[in-house]
Structure formats: structure tokens, C-alpha cells
Design an enzyme around this catalytic site. Structure first.
Site, mmCIF file in Angstrom:
data_model
loop_
_atom_site.group_PDB
_atom_site.id
_atom_site.type_symbol
_atom_site.label_atom_id
_atom_site.label_comp_id
_atom_site.label_asym_id
_atom_site.label_seq_id
_atom_site.Cartn_x
_atom_site.Cartn_y
_atom_site.Cartn_z
ATOM 1 N N LYS A 71 63.496 55.338 49.123
ATOM 2 C CA LYS A 71 63.617 55.159 47.675
ATOM 3 C C LYS A 71 63.356 56.500 47.009
ATOM 4 O O LYS A 71 62.484 57.264 47.441
ATOM 5 C CB LYS A 71 62.626 54.113 47.172
ATOM 6 C CG LYS A 71 62.782 53.771 45.697
ATOM 7 C CD LYS A 71 61.848 52.638 45.286
ATOM 8 C CE LYS A 71 62.045 52.284 43.812
ATOM 9 N NZ LYS A 71 61.132 51.183 43.390
ATOM 10 N N ASP B 153 51.341 56.497 52.751
ATOM 11 C CA ASP B 153 51.725 55.681 51.599
ATOM 12 C C ASP B 153 50.503 55.076 50.926
ATOM 13 O O ASP B 153 50.416 55.034 49.687
ATOM 14 C CB ASP B 153 52.712 54.588 52.006
ATOM 15 C CG ASP B 153 52.220 53.731 53.163
ATOM 16 O OD1 ASP B 153 51.318 54.170 53.917
ATOM 17 O OD2 ASP B 153 52.750 52.613 53.331
#
Length: 241
Positions: A13, A96
Site C-alpha cells: 500500500k 509494522d
């Protein structure tokens, strides 16, 4: 302008930032990441910085080929983060989770923060009001739950996400949908209440690919933002300077 890239387990993304505001986002696969990024750079020739975090198969070297066009900032465990890390096995903590925790510190100062990332796996991360990362939990995400029940049984079908018609399913398909969706909802609500019981001045941040779907089902007041990791990468890059 800045381009942030989140390399996940199943897809990539990206977001283009102008004056710290997202002006466009995109999704693409690992296979065609090079052409997709080149296309974004060609359409936005004022992009000067590429900020990347990866939990997927693409590592730093895969993005260095863009260094002749933009400055590449690869966020890793060696980067500077705005919190004290109390995780016992820091070398195993996903980048993340670290980026999301940093974003929570930047956007919600002086609060106890629970960050829930609803992706391939569901991750919970807790950063206290003193900016100390305490840890969290990991469990299967929505798609993984469907896949596991199909792959590890003889006859259960592989379904895709669907809103269950009722709590008590009267077909196998509806029972699977109820088990996945309601089960995950109950898990999240229960985890939130357990953390809330020990912490005041508390905020819940929900992000990830399934954030918008889950946000409608949760009773708790939450801050839902599917672009939170991309925003956190932008903030974290500014913090490195």
C-alpha cells in the site's frame, strides 16, 4: 512531496503526501511493485523522498533501485523511534508494529494507546502515557480464519468475508461467517475491556485492511483510520531528520 510504502504480507500500500496531507493512495502486489512505483513517481514528479517499511518479502535492496530518482528512507529497527521499547525480544518485533506505535505517540500524546491492526494477522500494541512500548498480542485475521478452517478440515468450504445474518447460523456457511466475524468482534471487545480495566486516559486506534468493516461492529469508541501506518511513516521520516 513524500511517497510512503507499506509492504505487507499480502500486498503493498502506498500514499503520496503533500504538506503532510495524503493526496492519493494505491494498492499493488509484490510482483509488479517496481512498475507501480515508477508510475507513481512519473505522475508526481515533485516527490523527493520514498519512505518504506516492510514486513513482507521485499527488503531494502529492492527499493534502492529508485535511489537515482529520490531519497530512499528505509525504516528499520535501527531507526529512531519516539518511545522506550520494553519488549523482551526486540529483534522479533515487527517493524509494522513499531511504526504504528510511533504514529500513536505522534498523534495522541500523553495518553495510554491501544493500536489494533486488522490485517493478515490481528495485532494489538500498547504504548503507555509515558511513551513506553509494553507489548501486545497477535491472533489470526479475518481471511486467515476462513482459510485455516478450510485447509485443516475435510469438508468446510473456503468462504470470503460476509456480514453474518445472525449470531446463531442455521447453515454451515452462516455458521462459519458467524464464527469468524462475531468471534473476532468478541475477541477485540474483550481485549479492549481487559486493557481498559487497568488503564485510564485511554484511546483505541483501529487500522489495517479490515478496519472499516470492524469499526462498524465495535461498541467501544475508537479512532478508525485505514491509512494510519502510511501516516505514521510520514511522521516517522520527519522525526529522523
Amino acid at each position: 512531496m513524500i511517497l510512503t510504502i507499506d509492504v505487507g504480507n499480502t500486498r503493498i500500500k502506498s500514499a503520496v503526501f503533500k504538506y503532510n496531507t495524503i493526496i492519493e493512495t494505491a494498492f499493488f502486489s509484490n510482483k509488479n511493485f517496481q512498475s507501480e512505483i515508477e508510475n507513481i513517481l512519473n505522475l508526481n514528479n515533485k516527490i523527493k523522498v520514498l519512505v518504506v517499511a516492510s514486513v513482507g518479502k521485499l527488503e531494502k535492496e529492492a527499493f534502492e533501485l529508485f535511489s537515482n530518482r529520490v531519497y530512499v528512507c528505509f525504516i528499520s529497527r535501527e531507526s529512531t523511534f519516539p518511545f522506550q521499547n520494553n519488549y523482551a525480544t526486540q529483534s522479533t518485533l515487527g517493524i509494522d508494529r513499531m511504526v504504528l506505535s510511533a504514529g500513536a505517540v505522534f498523534q495522541f500524546p500523553k495518553k495510554n494507546r491501544l493500536i489494533i491492526d486488522a490485517g493478515t494477522c490481528l495485532t494489538y500494541d500498547f504504548v503507555d502515557e509515558n511513551d513506553v512500548y509494553q507489548g501486545g498480542a497477535i491472533s489470526p485475521g479475518i481471511r486467515l480464519r476462513y482459510e485455516v478452517m478450510h485447509n485443516y478440515t475435510a469438508k468446510l468450504p473456503l468462504l470470503t468475508l460476509q456480514e453474518p445474518q445472525s449470531l446463531i447460523g442455521n447453515t454451515t456457511n452462516q455458521s462459519l461467517h458467524s464464527g469468524v466475524v462475531n468471534g473476532l468482534t468478541f475477541e477485540i471487545e474483550g481485549y479492549i475491556e481487559a486493557v481498559r480495566g487497568k488503564n485510564e486516559n485511554f484511546i483505541i486506534i483501529l487500522t489495517g485492511g479490515d478496519a472499516n468493516f470492524l469499526a462498524k461492529r465495535l461498541k467501544n469508541t475508537i479512532f478508525a483510520n485505514s491509512n494510519f501506518l502510511l501516516e505514521s511513516l510520514n511522521n516517522l521520516y520527519q522525526y529522523q531528520k
